[in-house]
Design an enzyme around this catalytic site. Structure first.
Site, PDB file in Angstrom:
ATOM      1  N   THR A  94       0.829  -1.210   0.000  1.00  0.00           N
ATOM      2  CA  THR A  94       0.000   0.000   0.000  1.00  0.00           C
ATOM      3  C   THR A  94       0.861   1.257   0.000  1.00  0.00           C
ATOM      4  O   THR A  94       2.013   1.227   0.462  1.00  0.00           O
ATOM      5  CB  THR A  94      -0.890  -0.007   1.279  1.00  0.00           C
ATOM      6  OG1 THR A  94      -1.427   1.292   1.478  1.00  0.00           O
ATOM      7  CG2 THR A  94      -0.101  -0.376   2.524  1.00  0.00           C
ATOM      8  N   ASP A  95       0.274   2.370  -0.448  1.00  0.00           N
ATOM      9  CA  ASP A  95       0.998   3.650  -0.377  1.00  0.00           C
ATOM     10  C   ASP A  95       1.103   4.155   1.057  1.00  0.00           C
ATOM     11  O   ASP A  95       1.878   5.068   1.343  1.00  0.00           O
ATOM     12  CB  ASP A  95       0.318   4.712  -1.267  1.00  0.00           C
ATOM     13  CG  ASP A  95      -1.123   5.021  -0.870  1.00  0.00           C
ATOM     14  OD1 ASP A  95      -1.684   4.323  -0.002  1.00  0.00           O
ATOM     15  OD2 ASP A  95      -1.691   5.973  -1.438  1.00  0.00           O
ATOM     16  N   GLU A  96       0.324   3.543   1.974  1.00  0.00           N
ATOM     17  CA  GLU A  96       0.310   4.044   3.355  1.00  0.00           C
ATOM     18  C   GLU A  96       1.645   3.834   4.066  1.00  0.00           C
ATOM     19  O   GLU A  96       1.916   4.461   5.089  1.00  0.00           O
ATOM     20  CB  GLU A  96      -0.853   3.409   4.141  1.00  0.00           C
ATOM     21  CG  GLU A  96      -2.172   3.675   3.439  1.00  0.00           C
ATOM     22  CD  GLU A  96      -3.418   3.394   4.258  1.00  0.00           C
ATOM     23  OE1 GLU A  96      -3.351   3.425   5.494  1.00  0.00           O
ATOM     24  OE2 GLU A  96      -4.468   3.151   3.645  1.00  0.00           O
ATOM     25  N   TYR A 134      -1.591  -0.520  11.007  1.00  0.00           N
ATOM     26  CA  TYR A 134      -1.775  -1.184   9.703  1.00  0.00           C
ATOM     27  C   TYR A 134      -0.591  -0.901   8.792  1.00  0.00           C
ATOM     28  O   TYR A 134       0.052  -1.826   8.278  1.00  0.00           O
ATOM     29  CB  TYR A 134      -3.079  -0.718   9.039  1.00  0.00           C
ATOM     30  CG  TYR A 134      -3.153  -1.031   7.559  1.00  0.00           C
ATOM     31  CD1 TYR A 134      -3.176  -2.354   7.098  1.00  0.00           C
ATOM     32  CD2 TYR A 134      -3.184  -0.009   6.595  1.00  0.00           C
ATOM     33  CE1 TYR A 134      -3.223  -2.651   5.740  1.00  0.00           C
ATOM     34  CE2 TYR A 134      -3.238  -0.291   5.242  1.00  0.00           C
ATOM     35  CZ  TYR A 134      -3.249  -1.617   4.814  1.00  0.00           C
ATOM     36  OH  TYR A 134      -3.289  -1.902   3.464  1.00  0.00           O
ATOM     37  N   LYS A 189       2.379  -3.381   7.257  1.00  0.00           N
ATOM     38  CA  LYS A 189       2.612  -3.568   5.818  1.00  0.00           C
ATOM     39  C   LYS A 189       4.058  -3.179   5.471  1.00  0.00           C
ATOM     40  O   LYS A 189       4.720  -3.858   4.684  1.00  0.00           O
ATOM     41  CB  LYS A 189       1.638  -2.725   4.989  1.00  0.00           C
ATOM     42  CG  LYS A 189       0.190  -3.190   5.032  1.00  0.00           C
ATOM     43  CD  LYS A 189      -0.052  -4.574   4.449  1.00  0.00           C
ATOM     44  CE  LYS A 189       0.118  -4.653   2.961  1.00  0.00           C
ATOM     45  NZ  LYS A 189      -0.259  -5.988   2.436  1.00  0.00           N
TER      46      LYS A 189
END
Ligand code: NAD
Ligand code: TYD
Length: 347
Positions: free
Chosen positions: A130-132, A155, A159
């Site tokens: 993810t870009d997060e 989260y 990741k």
């Protein structure tokens, strides 16, 4: 070719499984999924009888089970999507995210490495991220593939950790891998805990639309089918040990997005203009809320020729239609445990 797709009963996974099963009849697709609250075999009803598809119910954190599975089937390629995926849940129960996202990824990496360590030729571990992991942007700038990792939620930290392990296995053991970091997805089959399907469901039922903080948070939205196409492309043409950012070239402030959604829903439901907007309710902000995500997707665009195929208005329109036409799906996933989750999160 035997391909293991993890988390294939979830939102993104089910679109990827369907695309691969239908497009590549010479591949055998194994879908392993634990069927947590987010996994739903209804998502794959139309392909469950296909001869090149096998579903396996199982937990990626179960080392013995995963090792036996690799021994039995010798999966040549893995597309790893299984994860705990919702930020709000990670704030309430961070350990569950470490277990699935970090330990689960490690178990898969080990099984894959041990199966092919004598020769990794023509093998691939494709990790979906993810870009997060990049943390938050200010008002300007974009995330590129070289932006430093700076995760802010349990989260995104889990990741980020799994991405690092994938890279480490590449460097240390010579394991072939690719990683993609994608922006916020939306579309059919998304569990109604994420912003767009949650708000569609609430509008249908005339329930308040809980906008966190002042609503001035920005996300870059990508239609699910465009993400699945990008995954297909990276799987077949991505360069070993490379990372690709995937995004929608489509930034929206939450409040503007919600207003557009309200307008479209009023039209579809034949309600007077402005009806749904009255449901907007500003609520307590999410702790550690990232201000802005925006992806620079020029690498995948230039090197692999990918770009989104639908505008946000078109994608949102298709998405709303799907939820309105799949009332049973929506009712099934919002009964039982969902009600408890909703009470805890929003009351
Ligand atoms: P999802 O929550 O809809 O689906 C996750 C799936 O994983 C579910 O089917 C669930 O049953 C399964 N799963 C969970 N724990 C498992 C375990 N221990 N063993 C086996 N299966 C397990 O998530 P999603 O939105 O489809 O996201 C898929 C992947 O894409 C995740 O890795 C996520 O981090 C990443 N991603 C998501 C987005 C997004 O906007 N949704 C954006 C970028 C990246
Ligand atoms: P979400 O769909 O949870 O995705 P992510 O947190 O991974 O970006 O949320 C998208 C944006 O919408 C995010 O800024 C948080 C906000 N949001 C709300 O304002 N209210 C809600 O009830 C939810 C679920 C999200």
């Amino acid at each position: 070719m035997k391909i293991l797709i993890t988390g294939g009963a979830g939102f993104i996974g089910s679109h990827v499984v369907r695309l691969f099963v239908e497009k590549y009849t010479n591949y055998h697709i194994f879908n392993i999924d634990l069927l947590t609250y987010a996994g739903n075999l209804e998502n794959l009803k139309d392909i469950e009888g296909k001869p090149n598809y096998t579903f396996i119910k199982g937990d990626i954190t179960n080392e013995v089970f995963i090792n036996e599975l690799f021994e039995k089937h010798k999966f040549e390629k893995v597309i790893h999507l299984a994860a705990e995926s919702h930020v709000d849940r990670s704030i309430k129960d961070p350990l569950a995210f470490v277990k699935t996202n970090v330990i689960g990824t490690m178990v898969l990496l080990n099984a894959f490495k041990n199966t092919w360590k004598d020769s990794f030729k023509d093998k691939l571990f494709y990790h979906i991220s993810t870009d997060e992991v990049y943390g938050t942007l200010g008002q300007i700038g974009l995330f590129t593939e070289t932006t430093a990792y700076d995760p802010n939620s349990p989260y995104s930290a889990s990741k980020a950790s799994s991405d690092h392990f994938v890279r480490a296995y590449g460097e240390t053991y010579g394991m072939p891998y690719v990683i993609t970091n994608c922006s916020n997805n939306y579309g059919q089959n998304q569990f109604p805990e994420k912003l767009i399907p949650l708000f569609i469901n609430n509008i249908i039922h005339n329930k308040p639309l809980p906008v966190y903080g002042d609503g001035n948070y920005t996300r870059d939205w990508l239609y699910i089918k465009d993400h699945a196409v990008a995954i297909d492309l990276v799987f077949h043409k991505g360069i070993n040990h490379e990372t690709y950012n995937i995004g929608g070239f489509n930034e929206w402030k939450n409040i503007d997005l919600v207003k557009l959604l309200c307008q479209q829903m009023d039209e579809k439901l034949n309600r007077p203009k402005g009806t749904s907007e009255k449901l907007i309710t500003y609520v307590k902000d999410r702790p550690g809320h990232d201000l802005r995500y925006a992806i620079d997707a020029s690498k995948i665009n230039k090197e692999l020729g990918w770009k989104p195929s639908v505008t946000f208005e078109e994608g949102l329109n298709k998405t709303i239609d799907w939820y309105l036409n799949n009332e049973t799906w929506l009712n099934n996933v919002t009964s039982g445990d969902y009600q408890m989750y909703y009470q805890k999160q929003y009351n």
